[in-house]
Design a protein around this motif. Structure first.
Motif, mmCIF file in Angstrom:
data_model
loop_
_atom_site.group_PDB
_atom_site.id
_atom_site.type_symbol
_atom_site.label_atom_id
_atom_site.label_comp_id
_atom_site.label_asym_id
_atom_site.label_seq_id
_atom_site.Cartn_x
_atom_site.Cartn_y
_atom_site.Cartn_z
ATOM 1 N N SER A 245 1.016 -1.342 0.258
ATOM 2 C CA SER A 245 -0.453 0.002 -0.234
ATOM 3 C C SER A 245 0.478 1.069 -0.085
ATOM 4 C CB SER A 245 -1.051 -0.037 1.712
ATOM 5 O OG SER A 245 -0.370 0.155 2.907
ATOM 6 N N HIS A 246 1.929 1.160 0.159
ATOM 7 C CA HIS A 246 3.172 2.189 0.129
ATOM 8 C C HIS A 246 3.282 2.489 -1.285
ATOM 9 C CE1 HIS A 246 2.989 2.328 4.607
ATOM 10 N NE2 HIS A 246 3.171 1.333 4.427
ATOM 11 N N TYR A 247 3.594 1.906 -2.153
ATOM 12 C CA TYR A 247 3.599 1.822 -3.646
ATOM 13 C C TYR A 247 2.661 2.132 -4.245
ATOM 14 C CZ TYR A 247 7.987 -0.364 -1.884
ATOM 15 O OH TYR A 247 9.348 -0.091 -1.057
ATOM 16 N N THR A 248 1.973 2.505 -3.799
ATOM 17 C CA THR A 248 0.107 3.561 -4.591
ATOM 18 C C THR A 248 0.172 4.325 -3.683
ATOM 19 O OG1 THR A 248 -1.183 2.631 -5.559
ATOM 20 C CG2 THR A 248 -1.005 1.222 -3.101
ATOM 21 N N PRO A 249 -0.974 5.246 -4.797
ATOM 22 C CA PRO A 249 -1.212 6.275 -4.148
ATOM 23 C C PRO A 249 -2.524 6.344 -3.668
ATOM 24 C CG PRO A 249 -1.614 6.258 -6.456
ATOM 25 C CD PRO A 249 -0.089 5.479 -6.459
ATOM 26 N N LEU A 250 -3.113 5.341 -3.477
ATOM 27 C CA LEU A 250 -4.573 4.144 -3.121
ATOM 28 C C LEU A 250 -3.720 3.799 -1.789
ATOM 29 C CD1 LEU A 250 -5.528 3.331 -6.305
ATOM 30 C CD2 LEU A 250 -5.967 5.687 -5.515
ATOM 31 N N GLY A 251 -3.385 4.598 -1.236
ATOM 32 C CA GLY A 251 -3.167 4.393 0.438
ATOM 33 C C GLY A 251 -3.897 4.809 1.616
ATOM 34 N N GLY A 252 -4.127 3.860 2.649
ATOM 35 C CA GLY A 252 -4.742 4.034 3.676
ATOM 36 C C GLY A 252 -5.784 3.679 3.292
ATOM 37 N N THR A 253 -7.299 3.758 4.035
ATOM 38 C CA THR A 253 -9.071 3.071 3.937
ATOM 39 C C THR A 253 -9.357 3.263 2.693
ATOM 40 O OG1 THR A 253 -9.399 5.518 4.101
ATOM 41 C CG2 THR A 253 -9.748 3.648 5.652
ATOM 42 N N ARG A 254 -8.010 4.089 1.765
ATOM 43 C CA ARG A 254 -8.730 3.891 -0.043
ATOM 44 C C ARG A 254 -8.117 2.448 -0.895
ATOM 45 N NH1 ARG A 254 -5.456 9.056 -2.658
ATOM 46 N NH2 ARG A 254 -6.396 7.806 -4.206
ATOM 47 N N TYR A 255 -7.251 2.159 0.321
ATOM 48 C CA TYR A 255 -6.270 0.759 -0.359
ATOM 49 C C TYR A 255 -7.624 -0.424 0.381
ATOM 50 C CZ TYR A 255 -2.745 -2.860 -1.192
ATOM 51 O OH TYR A 255 -1.777 -3.904 -1.631
ATOM 52 N N PHE B 262 -8.942 -2.245 8.240
ATOM 53 C CA PHE B 262 -9.146 -0.840 8.106
ATOM 54 C C PHE B 262 -8.619 -0.124 8.508
ATOM 55 C CE2 PHE B 262 -11.837 2.752 8.845
ATOM 56 C CZ PHE B 262 -12.180 3.100 7.361
ATOM 57 N N CYS B 263 -8.961 -0.709 9.712
ATOM 58 C CA CYS B 263 -7.954 0.045 11.262
ATOM 59 C C CYS B 263 -6.427 0.515 10.637
ATOM 60 C CB CYS B 263 -8.364 -0.124 12.995
ATOM 61 S SG CYS B 263 -10.317 0.163 12.607
ATOM 62 N N ALA B 264 -6.362 -1.070 10.718
ATOM 63 C CA ALA B 264 -5.160 -1.077 10.161
ATOM 64 C C ALA B 264 -4.399 -0.343 9.413
ATOM 65 C CB ALA B 264 -4.388 -2.705 10.001
ATOM 66 N N LEU B 265 -5.123 0.050 8.107
ATOM 67 C CA LEU B 265 -4.386 0.442 7.050
ATOM 68 C C LEU B 265 -4.698 2.042 7.918
ATOM 69 C CD1 LEU B 265 -6.846 -1.409 4.231
ATOM 70 C CD2 LEU B 265 -4.150 -0.481 4.092
ATOM 71 N N TYR B 266 -5.796 2.003 8.165
ATOM 72 C CA TYR B 266 -5.304 3.715 7.928
ATOM 73 C C TYR B 266 -4.285 4.116 9.303
ATOM 74 C CZ TYR B 266 -6.668 8.851 10.266
ATOM 75 O OH TYR B 266 -6.798 9.693 10.026
ATOM 76 N N ALA B 267 -3.763 2.949 10.245
ATOM 77 C CA ALA B 267 -2.574 3.822 11.032
ATOM 78 C C ALA B 267 -1.670 3.242 10.722
ATOM 79 C CB ALA B 267 -3.434 2.519 12.570
ATOM 80 N N VAL B 268 -1.099 2.319 9.671
ATOM 81 C CA VAL B 268 -0.379 2.383 9.026
ATOM 82 C C VAL B 268 0.100 3.714 7.750
ATOM 83 C CG1 VAL B 268 1.218 1.409 7.311
ATOM 84 C CG2 VAL B 268 0.289 0.249 8.647
ATOM 85 N N SER B 269 -1.124 3.850 7.340
ATOM 86 C CA SER B 269 -0.718 5.431 7.366
ATOM 87 C C SER B 269 -0.292 6.568 7.378
ATOM 88 C CB SER B 269 -1.838 5.127 5.626
ATOM 89 O OG SER B 269 -2.750 5.552 6.316
ATOM 90 N N GLY C 192 2.985 4.850 9.745
ATOM 91 C CA GLY C 192 4.413 4.795 9.591
ATOM 92 C C GLY C 192 3.930 3.223 9.618
ATOM 93 N N GLN C 193 4.407 2.566 8.626
ATOM 94 C CA GLN C 193 4.508 1.305 8.782
ATOM 95 C C GLN C 193 5.404 0.362 9.881
ATOM 96 O OE1 GLN C 193 3.269 -1.439 6.518
ATOM 97 N NE2 GLN C 193 3.646 -3.327 7.366
ATOM 98 N N GLY C 194 6.771 1.072 10.252
ATOM 99 C CA GLY C 194 7.450 0.232 11.732
ATOM 100 C C GLY C 194 6.609 0.623 12.862
ATOM 101 N N ILE C 195 6.137 1.906 13.403
ATOM 102 C CA ILE C 195 5.606 1.914 14.205
ATOM 103 C C ILE C 195 4.094 1.869 14.631
ATOM 104 C CG2 ILE C 195 4.482 3.716 15.490
ATOM 105 C CD1 ILE C 195 7.373 5.096 15.682
#
Length: 357
Positions: free
Chosen positions: A226-236, A291-298, A301-304
């Motif tokens: 999801s970090h390699y596309t503009p469709l990150g976060g909940t858009r993914y 859904f929540c994890a995607l928002y948290a990661v976006s 960040g991926q690491g934290i």
């Protein structure tokens, strides 16, 4: 990777408002999404331990199919608020998530729930840290030593909480109570497999450890695309759901072919009556957690972000202690101590994350 877009019927501004478009919500919502991910990811396995599911000996591939189906269906609920957007990176995520789930089953078969879960969750934390701060560089920290100590505390807590479920109660009465609950225990991905009370013999250990490490390294990276596309976060969300469905269907066809042509075995029963409700509940909860994890990661960040999501083992442990009574006596105290280490790690990572300029 290709991207397909379609405009929603409702204004996408509504989605922005719901997930923190205002200045006041931006600071709080990432942490709220982490807490919700704990709740959903920590609860989605509960239906797998229902007596009806355990007694029916539901095959792991069958359970995964139900879970994937409901992940796809419930992901459609974002469409009134987000445009339909698809990137082929979602296929990559799908082929990361589904095989990792199968590897988790193998790990539990060979080395047990406690050993397997401790290995793969610790591996996810470490790999997420490397992905986020060394490869993707999508976040910054205030102090590397403080961040490292926080991650160590988090990892020790996760391993400790998993190990506590592998301990025996201190008194004969407590052991009898724990043993009476044994038929309700099951693997996080395979309710048909009876769990081990301890790590396996050396003959199975190599395969089990390898499967757990594969699950942590391969499956722990399922949101990295999801970090390699503009469709990150909940858009993914839709891209992930479609990718998961494609991966699950592909592997299911391959498995069916192996059963028929190589192993000469019948295909497992779909267990429609048994799995109607457990499959819906489990898949829906996992979808909400994703859904929540995607928002948290976006946002974090991926690491934290993804490392923090792994603390869902706290909620899973509370289910095991308070509802299923899988552990009693002194192991509960050890679990609580490990939980404190985990919480210290969470607070440390929150304090060490450098705010965006």
């Amino acid at each position: 990777a290709s991207v397909v877009r379609a405009k929603p019927q409702f204004a996408s501004q509504m989605a922005t408002d719901l997930i923190g478009g205002g200045d006041g919500g931006d600071a709080l919502l990432p942490w709220l999404s982490v807490a919700c991910a704990w709740l959903f990811f920590g609860t989605f396995a509960v239906p797998m331990k229902w007596p009806s599911v355990v007694e029916a000996q539901v095959h792991p591939f069958i359970y995964q199919c139900y879970k994937t189906f409901w992940v796809f269906v419930t992901s459609l609920l974002v469409l009134p608020f987000e445009p339909f957007e698809f990137t082929s990176w979602g296929i990559v995520s799908g082929f990361s998530w589904v095989p990792a789930g199968i590897a988790a089953v193998v790990a539990v078969q060979k080395i047990g729930i406690a050993c397997g879960q401790a290995l793969w969750q610790a591996t996810v934390i470490g790999s997420s840290f490397v992905w986020g701060l060394a490869v993707l560089k999508d976040e910054a920290v205030l102090n590397w030593w403080g961040t490292g100590l926080s991650l160590l505390s988090l990892t020790v807590g996760v391993i400790g909480m998993s190990a506590a479920f592998n301990m025996r109660a201190s008194s004969p009465e407590q052991r009898a109570l724990a043993d009476s609950r044994a038929p309700l225990r099951s693997a996080s991905l395979d309710p048909a497999i009876a769990p081990s009370s301890s790590c396996a013999a050396p003959g199975d250990a190599v395969v089990g450890v390898g499967a757990a490490l594969f699950n942590g390294l391969w499956g722990g990276a399922n949101l990295v695309p999801s970090h390699y596309t503009p469709l990150g976060g909940t858009r993914y969300v839709m891209s992930f759901a479609i990718g998961a469905a494609v991966a699950n269907l592909t592997l299911l066809v391959l498995y069916a072919a192996l059963l028929r042509l190589w192993w000469k075995s019948p295909f497992p029963s779909p267990q429609f009556r048994v799995m109607a409700i457990p499959g819906f509940v489990s898949g829906t909860l996992w979808s909400a957690g994703n859904f929540c994890a995607l928002y948290a990661v976006s946002t974090l960040g991926q690491g934290i972000g993804y490392s923090l999501v792994q603390c869902n083992v706290i909620v899973a442990g509370l289910w095991g202690i308070l509802y299923y009574r899988e552990v009693v006596g002194r192991p509960v105290m050890y679990w609580g101590l490990a939980c404190c280490f985990c919480c210290l790690g969470v607070l440390g990572l929150a304090a060490e994350r450098r705010p965006e300029a």
